[in-house]
Design a protein around this motif. Structure first.
Motif, PDB file in Angstrom:
ATOM      1  N   HIS A   1      89.636 -10.958  44.995  1.00 18.98           N
ATOM      2  CA  HIS A   1      89.641 -10.762  46.453  1.00 18.98           C
ATOM      3  C   HIS A   1      88.924  -9.468  46.811  1.00 18.98           C
ATOM      4  CE1 HIS A   1      91.303  -9.568  50.394  1.00 18.98           C
ATOM      5  NE2 HIS A   1      91.173 -10.852  50.631  1.00 18.98           N
ATOM      6  N   LYS A   2      88.133  -9.540  47.878  1.00 16.55           N
ATOM      7  CA  LYS A   2      87.437  -8.358  48.384  1.00 16.55           C
ATOM      8  C   LYS A   2      87.959  -8.031  49.777  1.00 16.55           C
ATOM      9  CE  LYS A   2      83.216  -9.327  45.809  1.00 16.55           C
ATOM     10  NZ  LYS A   2      83.806 -10.359  44.999  1.00 16.55           N
ATOM     11  N   GLU A   3      88.082  -6.748  50.065  1.00 15.85           N
ATOM     12  CA  GLU A   3      88.546  -6.278  51.367  1.00 15.85           C
ATOM     13  C   GLU A   3      87.749  -6.965  52.480  1.00 15.85           C
ATOM     14  OE1 GLU A   3      91.017  -4.252  53.830  1.00 15.85           O
ATOM     15  OE2 GLU A   3      91.069  -4.088  51.650  1.00 15.85           O
ATOM     16  N   GLY A   4      88.461  -7.439  53.489  1.00 23.16           N
ATOM     17  CA  GLY A   4      87.824  -8.100  54.626  1.00 23.16           C
ATOM     18  C   GLY A   4      87.739  -9.615  54.500  1.00 23.16           C
ATOM     19  N   GLU A   5      87.919 -10.130  53.289  1.00 20.52           N
ATOM     20  CA  GLU A   5      87.915 -11.581  53.099  1.00 20.52           C
ATOM     21  C   GLU A   5      89.284 -12.140  53.486  1.00 20.52           C
ATOM     22  OE1 GLU A   5      87.032 -12.282  48.992  1.00 20.52           O
ATOM     23  OE2 GLU A   5      84.869 -12.078  49.300  1.00 20.52           O
ATOM     24  N   PRO A   6      89.330 -13.405  53.878  1.00 25.40           N
ATOM     25  CA  PRO A   6      90.634 -14.010  54.173  1.00 25.40           C
ATOM     26  C   PRO A   6      91.487 -14.116  52.912  1.00 25.40           C
ATOM     27  CG  PRO A   6      88.845 -15.615  54.464  1.00 25.40           C
ATOM     28  CD  PRO A   6      88.220 -14.318  54.084  1.00 25.40           C
ATOM     29  N   ASN A   7      92.788 -14.014  53.107  1.00 29.50           N
ATOM     30  CA  ASN A   7      93.704 -14.198  51.983  1.00 29.50           C
ATOM     31  C   ASN A   7      93.964 -15.699  51.809  1.00 29.50           C
ATOM     32  OD1 ASN A   7      95.930 -14.996  53.690  1.00 29.50           O
ATOM     33  ND2 ASN A   7      96.410 -12.842  54.029  1.00 29.50           N
ATOM     34  N   ASP A   8      94.778 -16.057  50.828  1.00 32.53           N
ATOM     35  CA  ASP A   8      94.999 -17.474  50.523  1.00 32.53           C
ATOM     36  C   ASP A   8      95.679 -18.230  51.671  1.00 32.53           C
ATOM     37  OD1 ASP A   8      93.784 -17.203  48.063  1.00 32.53           O
ATOM     38  OD2 ASP A   8      95.673 -17.059  46.951  1.00 32.53           O
ATOM     39  N   LEU A   9      96.583 -17.587  52.385  1.00 35.66           N
ATOM     40  CA  LEU A   9      97.229 -18.247  53.528  1.00 35.66           C
ATOM     41  C   LEU A   9      96.210 -18.475  54.637  1.00 35.66           C
ATOM     42  CD1 LEU A   9      99.694 -19.409  54.966  1.00 35.66           C
ATOM     43  CD2 LEU A   9     100.310 -17.060  55.635  1.00 35.66           C
ATOM     44  N   GLU A  10      95.386 -17.493  54.906  1.00 36.97           N
ATOM     45  CA  GLU A  10      94.348 -17.641  55.936  1.00 36.97           C
ATOM     46  C   GLU A  10      93.328 -18.710  55.550  1.00 36.97           C
ATOM     47  OE1 GLU A  10      94.690 -13.006  57.431  1.00 36.97           O
ATOM     48  OE2 GLU A  10      93.334 -13.527  55.785  1.00 36.97           O
ATOM     49  N   ARG A  11      93.012 -18.814  54.273  1.00 39.09           N
ATOM     50  CA  ARG A  11      92.105 -19.874  53.806  1.00 39.09           C
ATOM     51  C   ARG A  11      92.747 -21.257  53.995  1.00 39.09           C
ATOM     52  NH1 ARG A  11      87.857 -17.706  50.536  1.00 39.09           N
ATOM     53  NH2 ARG A  11      88.377 -15.622  49.798  1.00 39.09           N
ATOM     54  N   PHE A  12      94.024 -21.344  53.707  1.00 40.33           N
ATOM     55  CA  PHE A  12      94.750 -22.594  53.898  1.00 40.33           C
ATOM     56  C   PHE A  12      94.734 -23.001  55.368  1.00 40.33           C
ATOM     57  CE2 PHE A  12      99.128 -24.557  54.460  1.00 40.33           C
ATOM     58  CZ  PHE A  12      98.743 -25.818  54.060  1.00 40.33           C
ATOM     59  N   ILE A  13      94.970 -22.058  56.258  1.00 38.31           N
ATOM     60  CA  ILE A  13      94.936 -22.335  57.698  1.00 38.31           C
ATOM     61  C   ILE A  13      93.551 -22.827  58.103  1.00 38.31           C
ATOM     62  CG2 ILE A  13      95.106 -21.297  59.997  1.00 38.31           C
ATOM     63  CD1 ILE A  13      97.206 -19.323  58.667  1.00 38.31           C
ATOM     64  N   ALA A  14      92.522 -22.182  57.605  1.00 36.25           N
ATOM     65  CA  ALA A  14      91.142 -22.600  57.915  1.00 36.25           C
ATOM     66  C   ALA A  14      90.882 -24.019  57.426  1.00 36.25           C
ATOM     67  CB  ALA A  14      90.139 -21.624  57.303  1.00 36.25           C
ATOM     68  N   GLU A  15      91.420 -24.372  56.259  1.00 34.72           N
ATOM     69  CA  GLU A  15      91.279 -25.750  55.757  1.00 34.72           C
ATOM     70  C   GLU A  15      91.985 -26.735  56.674  1.00 34.72           C
ATOM     71  OE1 GLU A  15      92.717 -25.921  51.737  1.00 34.72           O
ATOM     72  OE2 GLU A  15      91.378 -24.312  51.074  1.00 34.72           O
ATOM     73  N   LEU A  16      93.189 -26.380  57.121  1.00 33.75           N
ATOM     74  CA  LEU A  16      93.919 -27.261  58.049  1.00 33.75           C
ATOM     75  C   LEU A  16      93.137 -27.443  59.344  1.00 33.75           C
ATOM     76  CD1 LEU A  16      97.590 -25.973  57.728  1.00 33.75           C
ATOM     77  CD2 LEU A  16      96.726 -28.200  56.996  1.00 33.75           C
ATOM     78  N   GLU A  17      92.646 -26.340  59.880  1.00 27.60           N
ATOM     79  CA  GLU A  17      91.944 -26.386  61.169  1.00 27.60           C
ATOM     80  C   GLU A  17      90.593 -27.089  61.057  1.00 27.60           C
ATOM     81  OE1 GLU A  17      91.949 -22.260  62.317  1.00 27.60           O
ATOM     82  OE2 GLU A  17      93.944 -22.453  63.234  1.00 27.60           O
ATOM     83  N   GLY A  18      89.946 -26.923  59.927  1.00 27.52           N
ATOM     84  CA  GLY A  18      88.630 -27.521  59.734  1.00 27.52           C
ATOM     85  C   GLY A  18      88.670 -28.938  59.230  1.00 27.52           C
ATOM     86  N   GLY A  19      89.868 -29.430  58.944  1.00 29.25           N
ATOM     87  CA  GLY A  19      89.994 -30.797  58.454  1.00 29.25           C
ATOM     88  C   GLY A  19      89.560 -30.976  57.018  1.00 29.25           C
ATOM     89  N   THR A  20      89.422 -29.854  56.270  1.00 29.52           N
ATOM     90  CA  THR A  20      88.969 -29.960  54.887  1.00 29.52           C
ATOM     91  C   THR A  20      90.097 -29.928  53.880  1.00 29.52           C
ATOM     92  OG1 THR A  20      88.651 -27.562  54.719  1.00 29.52           O
ATOM     93  CG2 THR A  20      86.744 -28.880  55.423  1.00 29.52           C
ATOM     94  N   PHE A  21      91.342 -29.742  54.342  1.00 29.66           N
ATOM     95  CA  PHE A  21      92.464 -29.691  53.414  1.00 29.66           C
ATOM     96  C   PHE A  21      92.742 -31.091  52.877  1.00 29.66           C
ATOM     97  CE2 PHE A  21      97.053 -30.004  52.515  1.00 29.66           C
ATOM     98  CZ  PHE A  21      97.087 -29.125  51.457  1.00 29.66           C
ATOM     99  N   ARG A  22      92.777 -31.184  51.555  1.00 26.56           N
ATOM    100  CA  ARG A  22      93.010 -32.474  50.895  1.00 26.56           C
ATOM    101  C   ARG A  22      94.226 -32.429  49.982  1.00 26.56           C
ATOM    102  NH1 ARG A  22      90.395 -34.235  54.512  1.00 26.56           N
ATOM    103  NH2 ARG A  22      88.166 -34.512  54.428  1.00 26.56           N
ATOM    104  N   GLY A  23      94.860 -31.282  49.897  1.00 30.80           N
ATOM    105  CA  GLY A  23      96.060 -31.179  49.070  1.00 30.80           C
ATOM    106  C   GLY A  23      95.820 -30.720  47.689  1.00 30.80           C
TER     107      GLY A  23
END
Length: 128
Positions: free
Chosen positions: A106-128
């Motif tokens: 992880h690099k400073e300023g990048e989304p964390n794993d929870l934020e990435r999960f939210i982005a997947e949900l919002e973007g419709g890319t979450f597949r489980g």
């Protein structure tokens, strides 16, 4: 994954929690670096871990309204967040608590794993 309103409400609730976690982390780091208050930092990390440990229960009302396959996939991800937090709390490891949500690279300023999960949900890319 098409879960309509339940998915949108889940995403909004998780976004509020992710912002809360970021705030907890910022406050804890400020206490440590600006005030030298290690106990306040430890308390902040415990609070973060408790929030993550309780995610499945906190999101249960949204999950109940999702179709079974989507619900199971989301529950699995939330359970992984919760299990890591429960382990960190059981061990009492502040380092482990601070590392929750952050992969090794992880690099400073990048989304964390929870934020990435939210982005997947919002973007419709979450597949489980």
């Amino acid at each position: 994954m098409n879960c309509g309103p339940a998915r949108n409400e889940l995403s909004a609730a998780l976004t509020r929690i992710a912002r809360s976690i970021r705030s907890i982390e910022e406050d804890a780091l400020k206490a440590l670096h600006e005030q030298g208050n290690q106990e306040a930092y430890r308390e902040g990390m415990r609070e973060k871990a408790n929030v993550l440990r309780d995610l499945p229960r906190a999101m249960a009302s949204f999950l109940e309204r999702m179709d079974e396959s989507a619900r199971e996939a989301v529950e699995d991800r939330l359970d992984r967040f919760a299990q890591g937090a429960a382990t960190a709390l059981r061990l009492g490891s502040v380092f482990y608590m601070s590392a929750l949500l952050y992969p090794e690279d992880h690099k400073e300023g990048e989304p964390n794993d929870l934020e990435r999960f939210i982005a997947e949900l919002e973007g419709g890319t979450f597949r489980g």
